[in-house]
Design a protein around this motif. Structure first.
Motif, PDB file in Angstrom:
ATOM      1  N   ILE A   2      10.194  45.721   0.923  1.00  0.00           N
ATOM      2  CA  ILE A   2      10.063  45.432  -0.513  1.00  0.00           C
ATOM      3  C   ILE A   2       9.070  44.291  -0.759  1.00  0.00           C
ATOM      4  O   ILE A   2       8.239  44.375  -1.672  1.00  0.00           O
ATOM      5  CB  ILE A   2      11.438  45.120  -1.140  1.00  0.00           C
ATOM      6  CG1 ILE A   2      12.301  46.382  -1.125  1.00  0.00           C
ATOM      7  CG2 ILE A   2      11.290  44.578  -2.564  1.00  0.00           C
ATOM      8  CD1 ILE A   2      13.756  46.159  -1.489  1.00  0.00           C
TER       9      ILE A   2
ATOM     10  N   LEU B  26      15.308  51.203  -1.008  1.00  0.00           N
ATOM     11  CA  LEU B  26      16.702  50.816  -1.247  1.00  0.00           C
ATOM     12  C   LEU B  26      17.679  51.950  -0.982  1.00  0.00           C
ATOM     13  O   LEU B  26      18.844  51.703  -0.659  1.00  0.00           O
ATOM     14  CB  LEU B  26      16.856  50.297  -2.675  1.00  0.00           C
ATOM     15  CG  LEU B  26      16.174  48.961  -2.953  1.00  0.00           C
ATOM     16  CD1 LEU B  26      16.197  48.646  -4.443  1.00  0.00           C
ATOM     17  CD2 LEU B  26      16.840  47.845  -2.150  1.00  0.00           C
TER      18      LEU B  26
ATOM     19  N   LEU C 102      15.338  42.650   1.480  1.00  0.00           N
ATOM     20  CA  LEU C 102      13.942  42.467   1.079  1.00  0.00           C
ATOM     21  C   LEU C 102      12.968  42.639   2.244  1.00  0.00           C
ATOM     22  O   LEU C 102      11.846  43.095   2.053  1.00  0.00           O
ATOM     23  CB  LEU C 102      13.746  41.073   0.464  1.00  0.00           C
ATOM     24  CG  LEU C 102      14.383  40.833  -0.895  1.00  0.00           C
ATOM     25  CD1 LEU C 102      14.324  39.359  -1.268  1.00  0.00           C
ATOM     26  CD2 LEU C 102      13.727  41.680  -1.971  1.00  0.00           C
TER      27      LEU C 102
ATOM     28  N   LEU D  70      17.891  40.194  -4.413  1.00  0.00           N
ATOM     29  CA  LEU D  70      18.478  40.890  -3.262  1.00  0.00           C
ATOM     30  C   LEU D  70      18.503  39.958  -2.051  1.00  0.00           C
ATOM     31  O   LEU D  70      17.709  39.017  -1.958  1.00  0.00           O
ATOM     32  CB  LEU D  70      17.665  42.149  -2.926  1.00  0.00           C
ATOM     33  CG  LEU D  70      17.682  43.260  -3.988  1.00  0.00           C
ATOM     34  CD1 LEU D  70      16.610  44.308  -3.671  1.00  0.00           C
ATOM     35  CD2 LEU D  70      19.063  43.905  -4.061  1.00  0.00           C
TER      36      LEU D  70
ATOM     37  N   ILE E 268      10.000  51.385  -4.019  1.00  0.00           N
ATOM     38  CA  ILE E 268      11.078  50.415  -3.778  1.00  0.00           C
ATOM     39  C   ILE E 268      12.437  51.101  -3.892  1.00  0.00           C
ATOM     40  O   ILE E 268      13.327  50.864  -3.071  1.00  0.00           O
ATOM     41  CB  ILE E 268      10.956  49.207  -4.723  1.00  0.00           C
ATOM     42  CG1 ILE E 268       9.739  48.360  -4.337  1.00  0.00           C
ATOM     43  CG2 ILE E 268      12.231  48.356  -4.694  1.00  0.00           C
ATOM     44  CD1 ILE E 268       9.405  47.222  -5.280  1.00  0.00           C
TER      45      ILE E 268
ATOM     46  N   THR F 248      13.000  44.794 -13.672  1.00  0.00           N
ATOM     47  CA  THR F 248      13.424  45.430 -12.420  1.00  0.00           C
ATOM     48  C   THR F 248      13.054  44.553 -11.229  1.00  0.00           C
ATOM     49  O   THR F 248      13.872  44.332 -10.332  1.00  0.00           O
ATOM     50  CB  THR F 248      12.769  46.826 -12.286  1.00  0.00           C
ATOM     51  OG1 THR F 248      13.181  47.626 -13.395  1.00  0.00           O
ATOM     52  CG2 THR F 248      13.171  47.509 -10.992  1.00  0.00           C
TER      53      THR F 248
ATOM     54  N   HIS G 285      15.253  42.714  -8.272  1.00  0.00           N
ATOM     55  CA  HIS G 285      14.975  42.871  -6.841  1.00  0.00           C
ATOM     56  C   HIS G 285      14.831  41.515  -6.153  1.00  0.00           C
ATOM     57  O   HIS G 285      15.205  41.364  -4.992  1.00  0.00           O
ATOM     58  CB  HIS G 285      13.713  43.702  -6.616  1.00  0.00           C
ATOM     59  CG  HIS G 285      13.841  45.138  -7.010  1.00  0.00           C
ATOM     60  ND1 HIS G 285      15.035  45.828  -7.017  1.00  0.00           N
ATOM     61  CD2 HIS G 285      12.904  46.033  -7.410  1.00  0.00           C
ATOM     62  CE1 HIS G 285      14.830  47.075  -7.411  1.00  0.00           C
ATOM     63  NE2 HIS G 285      13.537  47.227  -7.663  1.00  0.00           N
TER      64      HIS G 285
END
Length: 189
Positions: free
Chosen positions: A44, A188, A33, A28, A184, A21, A25
């Motif tokens: 994040i 998002l 972020l 991104l 997170i 995961t 991320h």
């Protein structure tokens, strides 16, 4: 309170899911972020930096416990978590994708990133550190499979009020990771 039996297989599966995961991320865009959901919240990258700080407090304790733990011939069937420790990690564990309660982060665990200096290079460093640290975590779980984990306790990073055997420490750290994966997801959303 029902018994909770901790197994390295379950812990490795959950950690692998988290690592995959976080890898997604990392791809991104920079704006995603770096943008928190509100001015008081972390972005994040700050969540990942916090996870680095938190796990970093355990690296030497885990190394020391593994070094002091006797080797065993046969891998254990599982480790029964003790009541107080179970209570501690259940307080961290999200339920149905929801963090049960907000917790104030102790100063020593806060990510001290200058948001104006979050370049792509700096962000990559934060993610690289995450993968280095959490690969150590994965290797430690694997090493513990062939150790007697019933003799050596480690003091939690919050202090001596909580002491863990290795499988309990791993569970606490996993619940903490899972909690922040939910955070997170909230960022998002």
């Amino acid at each position: 309170m029902a018994a909770l039996v901790l197994t390295s297989e379950n812990q490795i599966q959950r950690l692998n899911h988290i690592l995959n995961t976080v890898k997604k991320h990392q791809t991104l865009d920079l704006t995603t972020l770096k943008t928190p959901p509100n001015p008081q919240a972390w972005n994040i990258v700050e969540v990942i930096a916090h996870l680095n700080i938190a796990y970093g407090k355990y690296v030497e304790k885990i190394n020391d416990a593994l070094a002091k733990s006797a080797d065993i011939e046969k891998e254990s069937e599982g480790f029964k978590a003790r009541r107080w420790q179970k209570f501690v990690f259940e307080g961290q564990r999200p339920k149905n994708g929801v963090r049960k309660m907000k917790m104030k982060t102790m100063k020593r665990f806060e990510p001290l990133l200058d948001k104006t200096e979050l370049t792509e290079e700096k962000i990559d460093e934060v993610f690289d550190e995450f993968f280095d640290l959490h690969n150590h975590f994965k290797q430690s779980i694997l090493k513990s499979r062939n150790k007697d984990v019933t003799k050596i306790k480690i003091t939690s990073a919050i202090g001596p009020i909580v002491k863990f055997y290795l499988p309990e420490a791993f569970e606490f750290l996993l619940c903490h990771l899972e909690r922040h994966m939910v955070q997170i997801d909230e960022i998002l959303a």
